[in-house]
Enzyme design. Structure first.
Site: not given
Ligand code: AP5
Length: 222
Positions: A18, A94, A129, A158, A169
């Site tokens: 994402k 979410r 990552r 992270r 997660r």
């Molecule tokens: P990356 O682009 O960083 O992936 P991402 O989908 O953004 O991953 P996140 O881990 O940030 O998602 P998440 O939903 O777990 O975390 P969030 O911060 O939202 O890519 C990942 C890796 O792969 C990178 O190293 C990249 O280089 C590589 N990559 C990318 N594309 C690639 C490709 N095509 N090929 C190869 N490699 C590739 O949430 C964190 C926490 O916050 C949650 O667990 C929850 O506790 C809380 N939270 C967040 N949102 C909410 C909400 N709406 N409500 C309640 N709690 C929430």
């Protein structure tokens, strides 16, 4: 007539790409990127009461309670830049209650993008990552390595990017994804996220171009 700015939601499992796609989308479309996870991490870093509470949930891989997240995202969405340039909402909503919360405020997306990636690949992506604390850019030790030694030496990881935590997660993601999808089924675009990032972006770009063309046709016929 003034063309309405784009309103885009992007969703997918942890590490489905994402954040990486949001970098590419904002570069081309100039939308305001609003990432629920980034807003929460900023709150955690500020050591506020909400930040301390949020961290407890994030460490368990669970959703942070609505009373912390909902206002945070809504305020950011209603700021003038998001209204003028359009927005790209990443990792929100979410849950059904978060989706309903947006609806109550009359906030509707034009498109809901879902990145699909097999689970074994997600774990590898999380563990490799790294983040640049200065530019905010996302790297991967194997798939998207840093450009030079200087950047490599300052990369951080992270606190929830371990194999054990990503499994928690993922479980939370599976518990909630169907309910959110059901809300946006008519405007969902499923994208194969298991491809090089440029190819993933090409699929998203094609969907956004199609959406904009459709709008142009509709406004021309009125
Ligand atoms: P990356 O682009 O960083 O992936 P991402 O989908 O953004 O991953 P996140 O881990 O940030 O998602 P998440 O939903 O777990 O975390 P969030 O911060 O939202 O890519 C990942 C890796 O792969 C990178 O190293 C990249 O280089 C590589 N990559 C990318 N594309 C690639 C490709 N095509 N090929 C190869 N490699 C590739 O949430 C964190 C926490 O916050 C949650 O667990 C929850 O506790 C809380 N939270 C967040 N949102 C909410 C909400 N709406 N409500 C309640 N709690 C929430």
């Amino acid at each position: 007539a003034k063309v309405e700015p784009l309103k885009v939601m992007i969703s997918g499992a942890p590490a489905s790409g994402k954040g990486t796609q949001c970098e590419l989308i904002t570069k081309r479309y100039g939308l305001v990127h609003i990432a629920a996870g980034d807003l929460l991490r900023a709150e955690v870093a500020s050591a506020s009461e909400n930040g301390k509470r949020a961290k407890e949930y994030m460490e368990k891989g669970e959703l942070v309670p609505d009373e912390i997240v909902v206002m945070m995202v809504r305020e950011r969405l209603l700021q003038p830049d998001s209204q003028e340039k359009g927005w790209l909402l990443d990792g929100y909503p979410r849950s059904l209650s978060q989706a309903a919360g947006l609806e109550d405020f009359g906030i509707h997306p034009d498109v809901f993008i879902l990145l699909e990636v097999p689970e074994d690949i997600l774990v590898e992506r999380v563990v490799g990552r790294r983040l640049d604390p200065i530019t905010g850019k996302i790297y991967h030790l194997k798939y998207s390595p840093p450009e030079n030694e200087e950047i490599a030496s300052r990369l951080t990881q992270r606190f929830d990017d371990t194999e054990e935590k990503v499994k928690l997660r993922l479980r939370t993601h599976h518990q909630n994804v169907e309910a959110v999808l059901s809300k946006y089924k008519d405007i969902t675009v499923k994208v194969n996220g298991n491809a090089p990032k440029e190819n993933v972006f090409a699929q998203i770009d094609a969907a956004l171009i199609q959406l904009l063309e459709l709008r142009k046709e509709n406004s021309g016929s009125m």
